[in-house]
Design an enzyme around this catalytic site. Structure first.
Site, short mmCIF file in Angstrom:
data_model
loop_
_atom_site.label_atom_id
_atom_site.label_comp_id
_atom_site.label_asym_id
_atom_site.label_seq_id
_atom_site.Cartn_x
_atom_site.Cartn_y
_atom_site.Cartn_z
N TYR A 145 -51.11 -86.11 -13.99
CA TYR A 145 -50.59 -87.48 -13.90
C TYR A 145 -49.24 -87.62 -14.60
CZ TYR A 145 -54.31 -89.46 -11.22
OH TYR A 145 -55.13 -89.74 -10.17
N VAL A 193 -48.94 -96.63 -7.36
CA VAL A 193 -49.02 -96.61 -8.82
C VAL A 193 -47.64 -96.30 -9.43
CG1 VAL A 193 -51.45 -95.91 -8.80
CG2 VAL A 193 -49.68 -94.13 -8.89
N HIS A 217 -54.33 -100.16 -7.22
CA HIS A 217 -54.75 -98.81 -7.62
C HIS A 217 -54.22 -98.45 -9.01
CE1 HIS A 217 -55.36 -97.58 -3.11
NE2 HIS A 217 -56.28 -98.42 -3.56
N CYS A 252 -58.27 -97.35 -22.59
CA CYS A 252 -59.48 -96.79 -23.17
C CYS A 252 -60.66 -97.39 -22.42
CB CYS A 252 -59.60 -97.15 -24.64
SG CYS A 252 -58.26 -96.50 -25.62
N GLY A 305 -46.05 -99.18 5.39
CA GLY A 305 -46.13 -97.79 4.94
C GLY A 305 -47.44 -97.35 4.33
N SER A 335 -51.36 -95.49 5.39
CA SER A 335 -52.11 -94.81 6.45
C SER A 335 -53.47 -95.47 6.69
CB SER A 335 -52.31 -93.34 6.08
OG SER A 335 -53.16 -93.25 4.96
N1 APR Z 1 -41.48 -96.04 6.02
C1 APR Z 1 -42.65 -96.54 6.50
N2 APR Z 1 -43.78 -95.82 6.55
C2 APR Z 1 -43.72 -94.55 6.12
C3 APR Z 1 -42.54 -93.97 5.61
C4 APR Z 1 -41.38 -94.78 5.59
N3 APR Z 1 -40.22 -94.33 5.12
N4 APR Z 1 -42.83 -92.69 5.24
C5 APR Z 1 -44.12 -92.49 5.48
N5 APR Z 1 -44.67 -93.61 6.02
C6 APR Z 1 -46.07 -93.86 6.40
C7 APR Z 1 -46.85 -92.65 6.84
O1 APR Z 1 -46.72 -92.48 8.24
C8 APR Z 1 -48.27 -93.02 6.46
O2 APR Z 1 -48.89 -93.81 7.48
O3 APR Z 1 -46.72 -94.28 5.20
C9 APR Z 1 -48.07 -93.90 5.22
C10 APR Z 1 -48.42 -93.20 3.92
O4 APR Z 1 -49.78 -92.89 3.92
P1 APR Z 1 -50.52 -92.17 2.68
O5 APR Z 1 -49.77 -90.95 2.29
O6 APR Z 1 -51.94 -91.99 3.04
O7 APR Z 1 -50.34 -93.23 1.49
P2 APR Z 1 -51.15 -94.58 1.27
O8 APR Z 1 -51.58 -95.19 2.56
O9 APR Z 1 -50.36 -95.42 0.35
O10 APR Z 1 -52.42 -94.05 0.51
C11 APR Z 1 -53.33 -94.99 0.05
O11 APR Z 1 -54.68 -93.36 -0.96
O12 APR Z 1 -55.39 -91.59 -2.23
C12 APR Z 1 -54.99 -92.87 -2.22
O13 APR Z 1 -54.52 -93.84 -4.23
C13 APR Z 1 -53.88 -93.22 -3.16
O14 APR Z 1 -52.76 -95.37 -3.12
C14 APR Z 1 -53.06 -94.21 -2.36
C15 APR Z 1 -53.98 -94.53 -1.21
#
Ligand code: APR
Length: 276
Positions: free
Chosen positions: A68, A105, A123, A131, A212, A214
């Site tokens: 982290y 985060v 998150h 703590c 942005g 997934s």
């Molecule tokens: N602009 C818009 N979307 C984008 C860009 C961009 N420049 N770059 C990437 N993406 C999209 C990707 O296509 C994907 O759909 O952003 C998304 C990122 O997805 P993840 O990597 O899964 O991230 P996130 O959705 O924030 O994950 C959620 O999962 O494990 C946990 O705690 C972690 O907060 C996180 C949570």
């Protein structure tokens, strides 16, 4: 897009912006599930996803903390981009009608200038620790910034030094503090992660803009499903397909803006400010 924004402006209720790692990708912070993502690449010794659990932390606190602190150094080296800044400007214009719910985060929304009270970090925040004991708030604030004695530069393989270990073992009788983040084997709650407040906001929202993400986590899925069910105007900004773009494509109350956060978020916020 403009018709949906006009529909939203004619309604009562908060305008809710839900962000994920995609909004910080253009600041240089890797996403989680993309080709260079944290969950895709992993760390030297462990699969990264395994490190993001309470179970791993109880077994190997030093390794989890070091990972982290490395991720924190990546976040601190990054700066807010045009999409973060556009949301700050919109918050100034809308005041209490604006609400930001972020899964990130990285703290970039707050560093850009978003107001903590209107930014639900569902998150957690990688700059903070807490703590797990029940000490009274005034004696031992539960959530506080990682102490200044812990270096902000942290190469991936760096280990925790003795002096740093002492700073992190600050929870009474030398027990470990923990990163203030939500792990895979933990649940959302209200006091730490604003679960109820987020659900309440989407039940009243006049607009939901999803940027942005997934769609892999449960609170964001609830938010999008409630918005879809209520037929609230919804925009989904993503360069790729996701469960959320698929939902939006099926609804006349929603639209997908296929592209990056910096491409679309400033245009959305400008249009709202001009039309409000
Ligand atoms: N602009 C818009 N979307 C984008 C860009 C961009 N420049 N770059 C990437 N993406 C999209 C990707 O296509 C994907 O759909 O952003 C998304 C990122 O997805 P993840 O990597 O899964 O991230 P996130 O959705 O924030 O994950 C959620 O999962 O494990 C946990 O705690 C972690 O907060 C996180 C949570």
């Amino acid at each position: 897009m403009l018709a949906l924004l006009d529909d939203a402006l004619s309604r009562e209720g908060p305008m809710l912006f839900l962000t994920g790692a995609g909004i910080s990708a253009e600041s240089g912070i890797p996403t989680f599930r993309g080709p260079e993502g944290y969950w895709t690449i992993g760390s030297k010794n462990y699969r990264a996803e395994e490190l993001a659990t309470y179970e791993a932390f109880t077994r190997m606190p030093e390794e989890v903390w070091a990972w982290y602190l490395y991720r924190r150094s990546v976040c601190r080296a990054a700066s807010a981009n045009a999409a973060h800044l556009a949301l700050v400007e919109l918050e100034r214009a809308l005041g209490d009608r604006f609400l930001l719910i972020t899964q990130n985060v990285d703290g970039l929304h707050l560093r850009a200038g978003s107001t903590p009270a209107r930014t639900f970090q569902i998150h957690g925040n990688i700059d903070y620790l807490r703590c797990e004991d029940e000490s009274p708030e005034e004696l031992h604030p539960r959530i506080r910034e990682i102490p200044a004695g812990i270096s902000l530069e942290w190469p991936k393989t760096r280990r925790i030094a003795d002096a740093e270990r002492a700073l992190l073992q600050c929870c009474g009788r030398g027990r470990w503090s923990r990163p203030h983040v939500l792990w895979f084997d933990e649940s959302y709650d209200e006091p730490l992660f604003r679960f109820e407040s987020s659900m309440d906001a989407v039940r009243r929202a006049s607009l939901v803009v999803v940027i942005g993400t997934s769609g892999a986590t449960t609170l964001p899925s609830h938010i999008v499903n409630v918005a879809a069910h209520r037929r609230v105007p919804m925009l989904v900004v993503n360069q790729d397909e996701s469960p959320f773009t698929q939902i939006a494509e099926r609804l006349s109350s929603a639209a997908v803006l296929r592209g990056t956060a910096t491409q679309y978020v400033p245009a959305i916020t400008r249009a709202l400010i001009e039309r409000a």
